[in-house]
Design an enzyme around this catalytic site. Structure first.
Site, PDB file in Angstrom:
ATOM      1  N   ASN A   9       0.872  -1.169   0.000  1.00 25.61           N
ATOM      2  CA  ASN A   9       0.000   0.000   0.000  1.00 25.61           C
ATOM      3  C   ASN A   9       0.910   1.220   0.000  1.00 25.61           C
ATOM      4  O   ASN A   9       1.454   1.598   1.038  1.00 25.61           O
ATOM      5  CB  ASN A   9      -0.892  -0.038   1.246  1.00 25.61           C
ATOM      6  CG  ASN A   9      -1.873   1.125   1.272  1.00 25.61           C
ATOM      7  OD1 ASN A   9      -1.821   2.017   0.430  1.00 25.61           O
ATOM      8  ND2 ASN A   9      -2.748   1.113   2.260  1.00 25.61           N
TER       9      ASN A   9
ATOM     10  N   HIS B 112     -13.152   2.458  -0.044  1.00 25.78           N
ATOM     11  CA  HIS B 112     -13.062   1.405   0.987  1.00 25.78           C
ATOM     12  C   HIS B 112     -13.613   0.080   0.467  1.00 25.78           C
ATOM     13  O   HIS B 112     -14.012  -0.780   1.261  1.00 25.78           O
ATOM     14  CB  HIS B 112     -13.884   1.748   2.256  1.00 25.78           C
ATOM     15  CG  HIS B 112     -13.354   2.892   3.073  1.00 25.78           C
ATOM     16  ND1 HIS B 112     -14.189   3.750   3.742  1.00 25.78           N
ATOM     17  CD2 HIS B 112     -12.100   3.284   3.378  1.00 25.78           C
ATOM     18  CE1 HIS B 112     -13.473   4.646   4.402  1.00 25.78           C
ATOM     19  NE2 HIS B 112     -12.197   4.389   4.195  1.00 25.78           N
TER      20      HIS B 112
ATOM     21  N   HIS C  58     -17.767   0.813   7.706  1.00 26.65           N
ATOM     22  CA  HIS C  58     -16.323   1.002   7.907  1.00 26.65           C
ATOM     23  C   HIS C  58     -16.172   2.349   8.603  1.00 26.65           C
ATOM     24  O   HIS C  58     -16.303   3.407   7.994  1.00 26.65           O
ATOM     25  CB  HIS C  58     -15.609   0.985   6.547  1.00 26.65           C
ATOM     26  CG  HIS C  58     -14.130   1.199   6.644  1.00 26.65           C
ATOM     27  ND1 HIS C  58     -13.207   0.214   6.351  1.00 26.65           N
ATOM     28  CD2 HIS C  58     -13.405   2.278   7.017  1.00 26.65           C
ATOM     29  CE1 HIS C  58     -11.982   0.678   6.543  1.00 26.65           C
ATOM     30  NE2 HIS C  58     -12.081   1.933   6.941  1.00 26.65           N
ATOM     31  N   LEU C  59     -15.930   2.299   9.924  1.00 33.53           N
ATOM     32  CA  LEU C  59     -15.858   3.530  10.710  1.00 33.53           C
ATOM     33  C   LEU C  59     -14.466   3.693  11.293  1.00 33.53           C
ATOM     34  O   LEU C  59     -14.137   3.092  12.324  1.00 33.53           O
ATOM     35  CB  LEU C  59     -16.908   3.499  11.839  1.00 33.53           C
ATOM     36  CG  LEU C  59     -18.357   3.209  11.418  1.00 33.53           C
ATOM     37  CD1 LEU C  59     -19.276   3.166  12.625  1.00 33.53           C
ATOM     38  CD2 LEU C  59     -18.859   4.245  10.411  1.00 33.53           C
TER      39      LEU C  59
ATOM     40  N   ARG D 195      -2.365  -2.056  -3.705  1.00 33.59           N
ATOM     41  CA  ARG D 195      -3.625  -1.339  -3.488  1.00 33.59           C
ATOM     42  C   ARG D 195      -3.604  -0.094  -4.383  1.00 33.59           C
ATOM     43  O   ARG D 195      -2.645   0.683  -4.346  1.00 33.59           O
ATOM     44  CB  ARG D 195      -3.740  -0.912  -2.028  1.00 33.59           C
ATOM     45  CG  ARG D 195      -4.950  -0.057  -1.811  1.00 33.59           C
ATOM     46  CD  ARG D 195      -4.979   0.528  -0.431  1.00 33.59           C
ATOM     47  NE  ARG D 195      -6.201   1.299  -0.273  1.00 33.59           N
ATOM     48  CZ  ARG D 195      -6.261   2.441   0.379  1.00 33.59           C
ATOM     49  NH1 ARG D 195      -5.185   2.961   0.923  1.00 33.59           N
ATOM     50  NH2 ARG D 195      -7.399   3.086   0.490  1.00 33.59           N
TER      51      ARG D 195
ATOM     52  N   LYS E 156       3.224   0.699   3.212  1.00 32.25           N
ATOM     53  CA  LYS E 156       2.857  -0.342   4.181  1.00 32.25           C
ATOM     54  C   LYS E 156       2.871  -1.666   3.435  1.00 32.25           C
ATOM     55  O   LYS E 156       2.503  -1.713   2.254  1.00 32.25           O
ATOM     56  CB  LYS E 156       1.461  -0.089   4.741  1.00 32.25           C
ATOM     57  CG  LYS E 156       1.405   1.150   5.588  1.00 32.25           C
ATOM     58  CD  LYS E 156       0.038   1.288   6.242  1.00 32.25           C
ATOM     59  CE  LYS E 156      -0.175   2.701   6.716  1.00 32.25           C
ATOM     60  NZ  LYS E 156      -1.398   3.290   6.238  1.00 32.25           N
TER      61      LYS E 156
ATOM     62  N   GLU F 136      -7.664  -5.418   4.781  1.00 37.12           N
ATOM     63  CA  GLU F 136      -7.650  -5.114   3.351  1.00 37.12           C
ATOM     64  C   GLU F 136      -6.493  -5.827   2.649  1.00 37.12           C
ATOM     65  O   GLU F 136      -6.624  -6.270   1.512  1.00 37.12           O
ATOM     66  CB  GLU F 136      -7.547  -3.597   3.145  1.00 37.12           C
ATOM     67  CG  GLU F 136      -8.841  -2.901   3.521  1.00 37.12           C
ATOM     68  CD  GLU F 136      -8.696  -1.408   3.732  1.00 37.12           C
ATOM     69  OE1 GLU F 136      -8.299  -1.010   4.848  1.00 37.12           O
ATOM     70  OE2 GLU F 136      -8.982  -0.636   2.804  1.00 37.12           O
TER      71      GLU F 136
ATOM     72  N   ARG G  30     -11.257   8.199  20.408  1.00 36.01           N
ATOM     73  CA  ARG G  30     -10.857   7.789  21.771  1.00 36.01           C
ATOM     74  C   ARG G  30     -10.825   8.995  22.702  1.00 36.01           C
ATOM     75  O   ARG G  30     -11.285   8.944  23.839  1.00 36.01           O
ATOM     76  CB  ARG G  30      -9.468   7.148  21.747  1.00 36.01           C
ATOM     77  CG  ARG G  30      -9.507   5.679  21.455  1.00 36.01           C
ATOM     78  CD  ARG G  30      -8.130   5.131  21.307  1.00 36.01           C
ATOM     79  NE  ARG G  30      -7.538   5.589  20.050  1.00 36.01           N
ATOM     80  CZ  ARG G  30      -6.543   4.986  19.426  1.00 36.01           C
ATOM     81  NH1 ARG G  30      -5.988   3.938  19.958  1.00 36.01           N
ATOM     82  NH2 ARG G  30      -6.079   5.437  18.291  1.00 36.01           N
TER      83      ARG G  30
ATOM     84  N   ARG H 229     -13.526  15.156   8.002  1.00 30.16           N
ATOM     85  CA  ARG H 229     -14.324  15.479   6.803  1.00 30.16           C
ATOM     86  C   ARG H 229     -15.790  15.679   7.178  1.00 30.16           C
ATOM     87  O   ARG H 229     -16.317  14.966   8.032  1.00 30.16           O
ATOM     88  CB  ARG H 229     -14.241  14.344   5.774  1.00 30.16           C
ATOM     89  CG  ARG H 229     -12.849  14.141   5.223  1.00 30.16           C
ATOM     90  CD  ARG H 229     -12.864  13.033   4.167  1.00 30.16           C
ATOM     91  NE  ARG H 229     -11.551  12.432   4.077  1.00 30.16           N
ATOM     92  CZ  ARG H 229     -11.328  11.136   3.940  1.00 30.16           C
ATOM     93  NH1 ARG H 229     -12.331  10.279   3.844  1.00 30.16           N
ATOM     94  NH2 ARG H 229     -10.101  10.686   3.867  1.00 30.16           N
TER      95      ARG H 229
HETATM   96  P1  AMP Z   1      -8.641   3.848  11.579  1.00 28.91           P
HETATM   97  O1  AMP Z   1      -8.714   4.929  10.533  1.00 28.91           O
HETATM   98  O2  AMP Z   1      -9.342   2.596  11.180  1.00 28.91           O
HETATM   99  O3  AMP Z   1      -7.261   3.625  12.097  1.00 28.91           O
HETATM  100  O4  AMP Z   1      -9.479   4.412  12.841  1.00 28.91           O
HETATM  101  C1  AMP Z   1      -9.166   5.590  13.550  1.00 28.91           C
HETATM  102  C2  AMP Z   1     -10.270   5.902  14.561  1.00 28.91           C
HETATM  103  O5  AMP Z   1     -10.552   4.701  15.315  1.00 28.91           O
HETATM  104  C3  AMP Z   1      -9.919   6.976  15.584  1.00 28.91           C
HETATM  105  O6  AMP Z   1     -11.048   7.790  15.806  1.00 28.91           O
HETATM  106  C4  AMP Z   1      -9.574   6.191  16.841  1.00 28.91           C
HETATM  107  O7  AMP Z   1      -9.956   6.882  17.989  1.00 28.91           O
HETATM  108  C5  AMP Z   1     -10.355   4.918  16.704  1.00 28.91           C
HETATM  109  N1  AMP Z   1      -9.563   3.757  17.200  1.00 28.91           N
HETATM  110  C6  AMP Z   1      -8.572   3.145  16.563  1.00 28.91           C
HETATM  111  N2  AMP Z   1      -8.062   2.132  17.306  1.00 28.91           N
HETATM  112  C7  AMP Z   1      -8.759   2.120  18.457  1.00 28.91           C
HETATM  113  C8  AMP Z   1      -8.726   1.315  19.641  1.00 28.91           C
HETATM  114  N3  AMP Z   1      -7.853   0.321  19.786  1.00 28.91           N
HETATM  115  N4  AMP Z   1      -9.589   1.602  20.633  1.00 28.91           N
HETATM  116  C9  AMP Z   1     -10.468   2.603  20.486  1.00 28.91           C
HETATM  117  N5  AMP Z   1     -10.553   3.395  19.390  1.00 28.91           N
HETATM  118  C10 AMP Z   1      -9.725   3.165  18.393  1.00 28.91           C
END
Ligand code: AMP
Length: 350
Positions: A7, A153, A181-182, A64, A14, A337, A258, A214
């Site tokens: 990627n 995604h 996908h959040l 990717r 990555k 992915e 978080r 965004r």
């Molecule tokens: P990503 O783009 O999939 O890495 O997700 C990022 C979002 O997921 C951020 O808002 C983080 O706060 C939340 N996040 C990622 N890893 C964790 C985790 N281990 N525990 C809680 N929230 C997480």
């Protein structure tokens, strides 16, 4: 067969190396800060060279690629014609496709004779019907300039839908699934009989849900209003909508869920940001239940979807969907992915 999945981003690569068909992860990592002043890694070629030293005997490389336009509905073996089309599609993804291409060209140079495969983020959504991907603009903007919903995604949505079907012990072709996908970027997809039939991101990844930075859906007239009122340039508008909005813009504190979650009860704007995030996601899920006439499963994945149970329950609310005869099963499935890219690459070249 050893498949190296790459990627390649603007300043990072990555990678994961899989043994196929066993799907065994052998090595993984990332090279970052490529080309930055104090970095030893001057360019992607040097970065990839280092990765190849860490990953012995690569048989095939899976890349990717973010945007495949309407050209690519499936993964393809890369040749000069494919490279030219990925370059063409860069007009639609100026931040991503050029960086993906640099990785492809470096891999071609370093591994002459090794097959390279491109797996596109947009490909899974090419099954969306015309009535769902055409915007309400004069039609010639679609025919002449390719302006339409593409969705992103795709590899992640496809992967978790497959996993959901295997956990439900039913063929994907007999299920209606809504995948959420959040992460920092967020999108929701309606998958009917294994095919994406609608997705919340659009021509770019800006449409749809509230995301880390965004804004997601807004009234399009706001753009010209802001430009006139504050004499904003296109660059400033881009920056506002993509980097200063969403959870970060509403809360005024952070794009990181978080950080926000810890302050939910103490800070009004944080509470508002999270409530808007959950409301928008709930609205998309309900509309996708509507277009598919039900859903067998709602799947949550990526950073927030996988790890933040309280956000998940704000979205689907325990005991919700009482209007449905058959309630969807709510599932949490970690996305992968790279594994999906390895699987698709293997299927193509085996
Ligand atoms: P990503 O783009 O999939 O890495 O997700 C990022 C979002 O997921 C951020 O808002 C983080 O706060 C939340 N996040 C990622 N890893 C964790 C985790 N281990 N525990 C809680 N929230 C997480």
């Amino acid at each position: 067969m050893k498949i190296l999945v790459i990627n390649s981003g603007s300043s990072s690569i990555k990678y994961k190396l899989f043994g196929m068909p066993a799907q065994k992860l052998q090595v993984k990592g990332a090279i970052e800060h490529i080309g930055e002043p104090r970095s030893k890694i001057k360019d992607h070629y040097t970065g990839l060279k280092e990765i190849l030293q860490r990953s012995s005997s690569v048989h095939v490389v899976g890349h990717r690629v973010v945007h495949g336009a309407e050209e690519f509905r499936k993964p393809v073996v890369i040749n000069n014609a494919v490279i030219a089309k990925i370059r063409q599609a860069a007009a639609l993804a100026p931040l991503h496709n050029p960086a993906n291409l640099v990785g492809i060209l470096a891999a071609k140079k370093l591994l002459p004779g090794v097959k390279q495969v491109a797996v596109f983020d947009t490909a899974f959504h090419q099954s969306i019907p015309e009535y769902a991907y055409i915007y309400g603009l004069p039609y010639k903007y679609y025919t002449n300039y390719g302006i339409r919903k593409y969705g992103f995604h795709g590899t992640s949505h496809h992967y978790v839908a497959h996993e959901a079907a295997s956990r439900l012990k039913k063929p994907l072709s007999r299920l209606k699934i809504i995948t959420c996908h959040l992460g920092n970027g967020c999108s929701i997809t309606a998958i009917d009989k294994g095919r994406s039939v609608d997705t919340s991101m659009g021509f770019t990844p800006l449409e749809g849900l509230i995301m880390g930075t965004r804004c997601g859906d807004i009234d399009p007239a706001l753009v010209t209003y802001l430009m006139r009122k504050f004499k904003m340039s296109t660059h400033q508008i881009d920056d506002l909508l993509n980097k200063k909005s969403g959870l970060k813009g509403i809360s005024g504190i952070s794009n990181d869920m978080r950080v926000l979650q810890k302050r939910y009860n103490r800070n009004k704007r944080v509470r508002l940001a999270i409530d808007i995030f959950a409301y928008r996601a709930r609205k998309y899920i309900a509309s996708y239940i509507g277009i598919m006439d039900g859903a067998d499963a709602i799947v949550f994945t990526a950073g927030i979807g996988e790890h933040q149970g309280s956000i998940r329950s704000r979205i689907w609310r325990r005991g919700g969907y009482s209007y449905l005869k058959k309630k969807p099963k709510v599932m949490v499935i970690p996305t992968d992915e790279e594994l999906m890219i390895a699987r698709q690459t293997y299927e193509l070249v085996k």
